[in-house]
Design a protein around this motif. Structure first.
Motif, mmCIF file in Angstrom:
data_model
loop_
_atom_site.group_PDB
_atom_site.id
_atom_site.type_symbol
_atom_site.label_atom_id
_atom_site.label_comp_id
_atom_site.label_asym_id
_atom_site.label_seq_id
_atom_site.Cartn_x
_atom_site.Cartn_y
_atom_site.Cartn_z
ATOM 1 N N VAL A 173 0.847 -1.209 0.000
ATOM 2 C CA VAL A 173 0.000 0.000 0.000
ATOM 3 C C VAL A 173 0.877 1.252 0.000
ATOM 4 O O VAL A 173 0.590 2.234 -0.696
ATOM 5 N N LYS A 174 1.975 1.180 0.765
ATOM 6 C CA LYS A 174 2.893 2.326 0.842
ATOM 7 C C LYS A 174 3.497 2.621 -0.535
ATOM 8 O O LYS A 174 3.540 3.790 -0.972
ATOM 9 N N TRP A 175 3.908 1.558 -1.228
ATOM 10 C CA TRP A 175 4.538 1.758 -2.545
ATOM 11 C C TRP A 175 3.540 2.233 -3.584
ATOM 12 O O TRP A 175 3.848 3.084 -4.409
ATOM 13 N N LEU A 176 2.313 1.669 -3.491
ATOM 14 C CA LEU A 176 1.274 2.115 -4.434
ATOM 15 C C LEU A 176 0.908 3.576 -4.178
ATOM 16 O O LEU A 176 0.679 4.339 -5.114
ATOM 17 N N SER A 177 0.873 3.952 -2.883
ATOM 18 C CA SER A 177 0.544 5.356 -2.583
ATOM 19 C C SER A 177 1.679 6.278 -3.025
ATOM 20 O O SER A 177 1.437 7.424 -3.412
ATOM 21 N N LYS A 178 2.929 5.765 -3.009
ATOM 22 C CA LYS A 178 4.056 6.571 -3.501
ATOM 23 C C LYS A 178 3.909 6.819 -5.015
ATOM 24 O O LYS A 178 4.204 7.911 -5.503
ATOM 25 N N VAL A 179 3.470 5.786 -5.727
ATOM 26 C CA VAL A 179 3.204 5.959 -7.164
ATOM 27 C C VAL A 179 2.082 6.992 -7.344
ATOM 28 O O VAL A 179 2.141 7.852 -8.230
ATOM 29 N N GLY A 180 1.082 6.911 -6.455
ATOM 30 C CA GLY A 180 -0.021 7.885 -6.482
ATOM 31 C C GLY A 180 0.487 9.301 -6.286
ATOM 32 O O GLY A 180 0.029 10.225 -6.976
ATOM 33 N N ILE A 181 1.466 9.473 -5.376
ATOM 34 C CA ILE A 181 2.038 10.815 -5.144
ATOM 35 C C ILE A 181 2.701 11.322 -6.427
ATOM 36 O O ILE A 181 2.552 12.498 -6.784
ATOM 37 N N ALA A 182 3.409 10.416 -7.112
ATOM 38 C CA ALA A 182 4.081 10.825 -8.359
ATOM 39 C C ALA A 182 3.055 11.337 -9.372
ATOM 40 O O ALA A 182 3.254 12.384 -10.003
ATOM 41 N N PHE A 183 1.943 10.612 -9.511
ATOM 42 C CA PHE A 183 0.892 11.060 -10.433
ATOM 43 C C PHE A 183 0.304 12.396 -9.979
ATOM 44 O O PHE A 183 0.028 13.276 -10.792
ATOM 45 N N LEU A 184 0.105 12.517 -8.652
ATOM 46 C CA LEU A 184 -0.448 13.770 -8.127
ATOM 47 C C LEU A 184 0.482 14.939 -8.420
ATOM 48 O O LEU A 184 0.035 16.040 -8.759
ATOM 49 N N MET A 185 1.792 14.712 -8.284
ATOM 50 C CA MET A 185 2.757 15.781 -8.539
ATOM 51 C C MET A 185 2.700 16.221 -10.004
ATOM 52 O O MET A 185 2.781 17.415 -10.301
ATOM 53 N N ILE A 186 2.539 15.233 -10.900
ATOM 54 C CA ILE A 186 2.400 15.584 -12.321
ATOM 55 C C ILE A 186 1.111 16.391 -12.527
ATOM 56 O O ILE A 186 1.093 17.388 -13.247
ATOM 57 N N GLY A 187 0.045 15.960 -11.837
ATOM 58 C CA GLY A 187 -1.227 16.685 -11.927
ATOM 59 C C GLY A 187 -1.102 18.108 -11.409
ATOM 60 O O GLY A 187 -1.581 19.062 -12.052
ATOM 61 N N PHE A 188 -0.444 18.269 -10.254
ATOM 62 C CA PHE A 188 -0.295 19.615 -9.676
ATOM 63 C C PHE A 188 0.629 20.478 -10.545
ATOM 64 O O PHE A 188 0.389 21.679 -10.701
ATOM 65 N N GLY A 189 1.669 19.856 -11.091
ATOM 66 C CA GLY A 189 2.583 20.589 -11.975
ATOM 67 C C GLY A 189 1.843 21.101 -13.200
ATOM 68 O O GLY A 189 2.013 22.252 -13.614
#
Lengths: 219, 216
Positions: A173-189
């Motif tokens: 779950v931690k690793w999947l949420s880290k991937v989620g953060i990466a997508f979120l950062m692209i979204g926020f960027g």
């Protein structure tokens, strides 16, 4: 160009420069323009809400009822009465009456939100996410398209996992949420980049107005 | 009476809206349209109340001669002129349109364009590629900004002239917007929507009552 158009351009240029003057520091010109903006915007809002809300939906049906054209217009007296309860706010003894119109507006908003959000934001977004797999199954999508379809599902699922707090973020779950953060950062960027460019476009439009319409430096 | 009736009104209007949205019957549709018109009638009263509150605030500022109280007169001037011209003659009136086009519209655009400076200033101070996530955000923002303008492709082609990827920054921007950006947005939209639905159910059922305020 007629006189009123010329005066309008000078007024708009003065107000534009007054607002930009805050970039140097707070000053009387900016404060004047800022307060004028508040007053004019509120006045504009009142006029529009009267002409696009009150007159067509309350006044016209009510006057039609008064003249005997359509008696259903008398029903409009109920929302007018409910609306008037907003002014109970001005009397300390009767302030509680403001809860009636607020409760109606909140109930309406909540009720209309459920079906609309379900349809537009949940069903449609889910459909858009998994729809490319139908094309993959039908054999009309291949190669890069398949990669994009998988990427979309991975992005949506991982973003949702990041916001899922009912389980501790450990292990997979931690690793999947880290991937989620990466997508979120692209979204926020992307959101940041688009916001900046949107504001810069407005800035260019204002500078274009000053140089073209006002000063006639550029044609 | 003071709390129960508003809760009942909230429940009735909430359930009515859900029911009428799912029912195609003509009576149901009539109720739906009638309630919408009710809301459009009630809404302006809230705006008038907000205006009364604004007038009270600025009247107090003028009466107490607080700092910059003179500008409250400017608020009143703008408000009164718009209302005096707009209410009797309508928004199609030429003077009202002149005020909108030459006073409100330029100030509106200028106010929003100010954010370009503040965003640039904040980004200069806050944007540091210290972590992988921060670098990803920075890189995406740069690509999206460059891909938005023709000069972006020119800069890209100048820097990347040695590579086979010329004229690719606008394509990269579009790909980012259509794929990873969209998936993150969909995740956020789905999460927010579930929150909106659960909160709406809580409000309709009277579990969430904070909108009633304090007191009895």
């Amino acid at each position: 160009m007629d006189l009123w158009s010329s005066i309008g351009i000078w007024v708009a240029a003065f107000l534009t420069l007054s607002i930009y003057s805050v970039l140097y520091r707070d000053n009387p010109f900016y404060r004047f323009a800022e307060h004028l903006f508040v007053g004019v915007s509120v006045g504009y809002g009142i006029v529009l809400s009267i002409y696009q809300g009150f007159i067509p939906f309350a006044w016209k049906p009510f006057t039609a009822a008064m003249t005997g054209e359509s008696l259903t217009g008398f029903i409009k007296l109920i929302p007018i009465g409910i609306g008037l309860l907003f002014f109970a706010r001005l009397s300390p003894r009767h302030t509680w009456l403001i809860r009636y119109p607020i409760a109606i507006l909140i109930g309406f908003g909540s009720g209309i939100a459920i079906p609309n959000v379900l349809r537009a934001n949940i069903f449609e977004q889910t459909r858009g996410t998994i729809e490319p797999f139908a094309a993959i199954y039908a054999g009309t999508l291949a190669g890069w398209g398949i990669f994009e379809a998988v990427l979309m599902v991975v992005g949506v699922v991982c973003t949702l996992i990041y916001f899922f707090f009912s389980t501790e973020h450990r292990g997979p779950v931690k690793w999947l949420s880290k991937v989620g953060i990466a997508f979120l950062m692209i979204g926020f960027g992307s959101a940041f980049g688009n916001t900046v460019m949107g504001r810069v476009a407005l800035l260019i439009q204002r500078v274009d107005f000053l140089l073209s319409d006002w000063l006639h430096i550029i044609q | 009476m003071k709390r129960q009736v508003p809760l009942v009104l909230c429940f009735v209007f909430g359930i009515a809206m859900i029911f009428t949205r799912f029912s195609p019957h003509s009576v149901s549709q009539w109720i739906y349209e009638e309630v919408i018109s009710w809301i459009l009638i009630i809404g302006p009263f809230a705006l008038v109340l907000a205006t009364v509150t604004l007038i009270q605030t600025h009247t107090t500022r003028i009466r107490r001669r607080t700092e910059h109280w003179q500008y409250s007169l400017v608020v009143f001037a703008g408000l009164i002129i718009m209302v005096l011209i707009g209410v009797p003659f309508g928004p199609q009136n030429s003077i009202f349109e002149w005020l909108y086009n030459n006073v409100q519209l330029p100030m509106d655009a200028t106010m929003f364009s100010l954010l370009a400076f503040f965003i640039a200033s904040a980004a200069y101070r806050a944007f540091r590629a210290r972590t992988f996530e921060a670098s990803l955000l920075l890189l995406t923002a740069v690509v999206v900004m460059m891909g938005n303008v023709p000069i972006g492709d020119f800069i890209w082609n100048t820097i990347m002239s040695w590579s086979p990827w010329t004229d690719k920054v606008s394509e990269a921007r579009q790909w980012i917007l259509d794929n990873p950006n969209l998936s993150a947005r969909r995740g956020i939209i789905l999460g927010v929507s579930l929150g909106v639905i659960s909160q709406s159910i809580r409000i309709i059922l009277g579990i969430e009552r904070s909108y009633l305020g304090g007191g009895d």
